[in-house]
Design a protein around this motif. Structure first.
Motif, short mmCIF file in Angstrom:
data_model
loop_
_atom_site.label_atom_id
_atom_site.label_comp_id
_atom_site.label_asym_id
_atom_site.label_seq_id
_atom_site.Cartn_x
_atom_site.Cartn_y
_atom_site.Cartn_z
N GLU A 70 -9.09 15.04 4.97
CA GLU A 70 -8.62 13.95 4.10
C GLU A 70 -9.78 13.24 3.44
O GLU A 70 -9.70 12.83 2.28
N ALA A 71 -10.89 13.09 4.20
CA ALA A 71 -12.07 12.40 3.65
C ALA A 71 -12.65 13.17 2.48
O ALA A 71 -13.00 12.58 1.43
N SER A 72 -12.76 14.50 2.63
CA SER A 72 -13.31 15.31 1.54
C SER A 72 -12.38 15.29 0.32
O SER A 72 -12.84 15.21 -0.83
N LEU A 73 -11.05 15.36 0.57
CA LEU A 73 -10.09 15.30 -0.53
C LEU A 73 -10.19 13.97 -1.26
O LEU A 73 -10.17 13.91 -2.50
N LEU A 74 -10.34 12.89 -0.48
CA LEU A 74 -10.42 11.56 -1.09
C LEU A 74 -11.68 11.44 -1.94
O LEU A 74 -11.65 10.84 -3.03
N LYS A 75 -12.82 12.00 -1.43
CA LYS A 75 -14.06 11.95 -2.20
C LYS A 75 -13.92 12.69 -3.53
O LYS A 75 -14.37 12.21 -4.59
N LEU B 93 -2.26 6.67 -3.91
CA LEU B 93 -2.21 7.22 -5.26
C LEU B 93 -3.13 8.44 -5.40
O LEU B 93 -2.73 9.46 -5.97
N LEU B 94 -4.34 8.35 -4.86
CA LEU B 94 -5.32 9.43 -5.01
C LEU B 94 -4.93 10.66 -4.21
O LEU B 94 -5.10 11.79 -4.68
N ILE B 95 -4.41 10.47 -3.02
CA ILE B 95 -4.12 11.61 -2.14
C ILE B 95 -2.82 12.31 -2.53
O ILE B 95 -2.74 13.54 -2.55
N LYS B 96 -1.78 11.53 -2.90
CA LYS B 96 -0.45 12.12 -3.11
C LYS B 96 -0.20 12.57 -4.54
O LYS B 96 0.88 13.06 -4.86
N THR B 97 -1.17 12.38 -5.43
CA THR B 97 -0.97 12.75 -6.83
C THR B 97 -1.77 14.01 -7.15
O THR B 97 -2.89 14.19 -6.64
N ASP B 98 -1.18 14.87 -7.98
CA ASP B 98 -1.90 16.07 -8.42
C ASP B 98 -3.11 15.68 -9.27
O ASP B 98 -3.14 14.59 -9.87
N ALA B 99 -4.08 16.60 -9.37
CA ALA B 99 -5.33 16.32 -10.08
C ALA B 99 -5.08 16.02 -11.55
O ALA B 99 -5.63 15.06 -12.11
N GLU B 100 -4.20 16.79 -12.19
CA GLU B 100 -3.93 16.59 -13.62
C GLU B 100 -3.26 15.23 -13.88
O GLU B 100 -3.64 14.49 -14.78
N GLU B 101 -2.25 14.96 -13.07
CA GLU B 101 -1.54 13.69 -13.24
C GLU B 101 -2.46 12.51 -12.96
O GLU B 101 -2.38 11.46 -13.62
N LEU B 102 -3.33 12.67 -11.96
CA LEU B 102 -4.26 11.60 -11.62
C LEU B 102 -5.19 11.31 -12.80
O LEU B 102 -5.47 10.15 -13.13
N THR B 103 -5.65 12.36 -13.43
CA THR B 103 -6.53 12.19 -14.60
C THR B 103 -5.79 11.44 -15.71
O THR B 103 -6.34 10.51 -16.33
N ASP B 104 -4.55 11.82 -15.96
CA ASP B 104 -3.75 11.14 -16.99
C ASP B 104 -3.59 9.66 -16.68
O ASP B 104 -3.67 8.81 -17.59
N ILE B 105 -3.34 9.35 -15.39
CA ILE B 105 -3.11 7.95 -15.00
C ILE B 105 -4.35 7.11 -15.27
O ILE B 105 -4.25 6.00 -15.84
N VAL C 130 3.31 -1.66 -1.16
CA VAL C 130 2.30 -0.64 -1.42
C VAL C 130 2.96 0.68 -1.82
O VAL C 130 2.59 1.31 -2.81
N SER C 131 3.96 1.10 -1.04
CA SER C 131 4.64 2.38 -1.31
C SER C 131 5.37 2.35 -2.64
O SER C 131 5.34 3.32 -3.41
N LEU C 132 6.03 1.22 -2.92
CA LEU C 132 6.77 1.08 -4.19
C LEU C 132 5.81 1.14 -5.38
O LEU C 132 6.05 1.88 -6.35
N LEU C 133 4.72 0.38 -5.32
CA LEU C 133 3.77 0.34 -6.43
C LEU C 133 3.09 1.70 -6.62
O LEU C 133 2.91 2.16 -7.75
N ALA C 134 2.73 2.37 -5.52
CA ALA C 134 2.11 3.69 -5.63
C ALA C 134 3.06 4.69 -6.29
O ALA C 134 2.65 5.50 -7.13
N HIS C 135 4.36 4.61 -5.94
CA HIS C 135 5.35 5.51 -6.55
C HIS C 135 5.47 5.23 -8.05
O HIS C 135 5.52 6.17 -8.87
N LEU C 136 5.53 3.95 -8.44
CA LEU C 136 5.68 3.60 -9.86
C LEU C 136 4.44 3.99 -10.66
O LEU C 136 4.55 4.38 -11.83
N LEU C 137 3.26 3.88 -10.04
CA LEU C 137 2.04 4.32 -10.73
C LEU C 137 1.98 5.84 -10.84
O LEU C 137 1.58 6.39 -11.87
N ARG C 138 2.42 6.52 -9.78
CA ARG C 138 2.38 7.98 -9.75
C ARG C 138 3.33 8.59 -10.78
O ARG C 138 3.03 9.60 -11.41
N THR C 139 4.50 7.96 -10.94
CA THR C 139 5.49 8.46 -11.91
C THR C 139 5.27 7.91 -13.31
O THR C 139 6.09 8.13 -14.20
#
Length: 621
Positions: free
Chosen positions: A597-602, A548-560, A508-517
């Motif tokens: 965390e719940a509000s951030l996740l939403k 992925l949702l919590i540890k990634t910045d908003a801009e990067e998350l949108t790009d992903i 899980v951690s490995l895949l989240a890192h590869l998706l985030r980067t």
């Protein structure tokens, strides 16, 4: 009848009566033994041979037995000497292996037939070599190829080598043109038939050259042999490695004879050597200058040494004018002819024999590794003492603990062990990346890097980000690594139920890192069948997407998420992800996480959903 004398008289009288017909007589005691012993071979032999054999045995028994000698000493027991003689004859006869006459004749006829065939083959090859010249080289090489197809390669190689050596290696200097044409024929056969043709000829020439150098021969045999080696290099049969080995050997001896040979070799192949390996030539010139300075007093003819050094300097400076008699035109002309005669496109560097002088001279002891499929039977290449000394540096570079750990982790091939040892002994992920690239693995071997990285990552008790950063580096390096990581992760996702909790957490951690980067796209999740989700996959997906949702910045998350929004083939994945994010991920989120965390996740889920729909409307329009 009770006494021995009566028996012996009876035997004697029966022998005397039947003496004229020896074939029908009852055999004596010794003859009976020998007849039993020889029963099988006599059946297989000719009638004439049977007569000879039986006559010989009877003559021996009659000469050695006192009973047949005419003196009636039947009352005396046989003497000790007679018994010893019988034993000796029987022992000698049983020790010698009997070859039936038919088999013996067949072997003789086969040997005679083989000799006739070899003699006929030698005449044909000799006739072709005698007629060899530049205009008819094409037809002669074609006829030689036909002979190679019709006869065994071993016989052809030996015959061709013997004839060429007899023609070219003489006590007088052979014309350069003649040598070139002969070697060009070998080169054409080397490229068209197989590398064993050139390898056999080269080995014979080098061994003969080494033998003559040690014997101090006064003729021009050494120059002729050196010319053969030089032209084998000119016509791409052998690599420059062998030429440099010979030059180093000659420079190390550095007598007047060796100086002449160095000059002769440099005149023939000097500029080609400069083109192939200028650095090695520079080192050789430096060594020759050093030797010339130390040996000035020993050598009488200083002019030849100075001339040799001038020639070397001219080579280093690429100045052809200062080398007298240097004419590259004949070699270039024959190279053009060679290109027309070679059938395949392999007339370049790939068929060159990259073999050293030492390997050629010790071929009988260590085998011919440069010939593909060559058989070898002899003493072991490495004895016990050498093997121990050779293993020590390997143990020193990689500790025995690491090797033992590799064995426990079932790294069962040399490539996997090497990759594992690099991973375990590297200072950081950059050091590991450079060392793994230096291993020089190709094609399928490269994939082992990805497999070992993923395996080691999942085997860790707690997640180690070292593997994620290293995987990210490989994905950035080449797209093929990215594809291999994607396929390997798909295999792990399909096999989730067989993985331990720690392995799933690390994955899980490995895949989240590869998706985030952005090393891997979000489409890597398309392997999951959302319509048939089981508990392990639901848990896995929830953990990956939450991280992925919590540890990634908003801009990067949108790009992903935008990256998969404009691909029509990923429509099912987009709909599945939207459903999963709203139904599975946000469900019971208040109970599992804190309010913050719940509000951030939403927020992030809404952002991701919008990103997935960003280009969908454009596609529909």
């Amino acid at each position: 009848l009770g006494s021995r004398a009566g028996l012996s008289r009876l035997c004697e009288s029966s022998d005397d009566e039947e003496a004229p017909a020896p074939r029908e007589s009852q055999p004596g005691p010794r003859e009976e033994d020998e007849e039993d012993r020889e029963e099988e071979p006599e059946d297989a032999s000719d009638p004439s041979e049977e007569d000879d054999e039986e006559g010989r045995w009877e003559s021996e028994s009659s000469s050695s037995s006192p009973e047949d000698s005419g003196v009636p000493e039947a009352s005396e027991p046989p003497g000790e000497e007679e018994e010893e003689e019988v034993e000796e004859v029987g022992h000698n006869h049983s020790a010698t292996k009997y070859v039936p006459p038919q088999v013996r004749k067949a072997q003789e006829t086969l040997d005679e037939k083989k000799r006739e065939e070899l003699g006929r083959l030698k005449k044909m090859v000799n006739g072709l070599i005698n007629r060899l010249s530049e205009p008819n080289l094409s037809s002669i090489s074609g006829q030689m190829e036909e002979l190679y197809m019709a006869n065994s390669r071993k016989d052809m190689n030996e015959t061709l080598t013997d004839i060429l050596m007899n023609a070219c290696v003489t006590a007088i200097a052979m014309p350069a043109r003649l040598m070139m044409e002969h070697v060009l024929l070998v080169s054409v056969l080397h490229h068209n038939i197989g590398i064993e043709v050139g390898a056999h000829f080269l080995e014979a020439v080098v061994k003969k050259f080494d033998e003559l150098c040690k014997s101090d021969a006064e003729g021009k045999e050494c120059e002729n042999l050196l010319a053969l080696i030089a032209h084998l290099y000119n016509f791409h049969v052998v690599h420059s490695l062998l030429i440099f080995d010979i030059l180093k050997k000659l420079v190390s001896t550095f007598t007047e004879k060796e100086i002449e040979l160095i000059l002769f070799l440099l005149k023939n192949v000097g500029f080609s050597l400069r083109k192939d390996d200028a650095l090695a030539l520079k080192e050789l010139i430096t060594e020759a200058q050093r030797k010339a300075n130390t040996a000035e007093k020993k050598l009488q003819d200083q002019t030849r040494v100075r001339f040799m050094l001038d020639t070397m300097l001219a080579l280093r400076n690429n100045d052809m004018r200062k080398i007298p008699g240097y004419d590259p035109e004949p070699v270039e002309k024959l190279r053009k002819l060679q290109r027309t005669l070679v059938h395949s496109s392999s007339s370049g560097k790939e068929t060159q024999l990259r073999v050293s002088l030492e390997s050629l001279l010790s071929a009988d002891q260590v085998g011919r590794w440069w010939i593909v499929g060559s058989s070898w039977s002899g003493t072991p290449m490495i004895n016990d003492a050498n093997s121990k000394t050779q293993q020590k540096p390997h143990i020193g570079k990689v500790s025995s603990k690491i090797l033992e750990l590799a064995r426990k982790q079932r790294m069962n091939t040399d490539i996997r062990r090497s990759i594992f040892c690099v991973l375990m002994t590297s200072e950081d992920f950059l050091d590991a990346f450079e060392k793994l690239l230096k291993l020089g693995l190709k094609d399928q071997q490269e994939r082992e890097i990805v497999h070992v990285i993923l395996y080691c990552c999942l085997q860790e008790k707690t997640y180690n980000p070292f593997y994620a950063f290293l995987a990210n580096k490989f994905c950035e390096c080449e797209r093929r690594f990215q594809m291999t990581f994607q396929f390997s992760i798909w295999d792990k996702i399909r096999d989730l139920e067989n993985l331990s909790a720690a392995a799933i957490s690390n994955l899980v951690s490995l895949l989240a890192h590869l998706l985030r980067t952005k090393s891997l796209p979000l489409s890597v999740l398309k392997v999951i069948e959302f319509s048939e989700l089981d508990k392990p996959k639901v848990r896995f997906l929830r953990q990956v997407l939450s991280m992925l949702l919590i540890k990634t910045d908003a801009e990067e998350l949108t790009d992903i998420f935008v990256r998969i929004s404009d691909n029509p083939k990923l429509g099912m994945l987009r709909e599945s992800l939207k459903l999963f994010l709203t139904h599975f991920l946000l469900k019971n989120v208040q109970a599992q996480k804190s309010a913050e965390e719940a509000s951030l996740l939403k927020e992030r889920v809404e952002l991701a959903t919008k990103a997935l729909q960003a280009k969908e409307s454009k596609l529909k329009l």
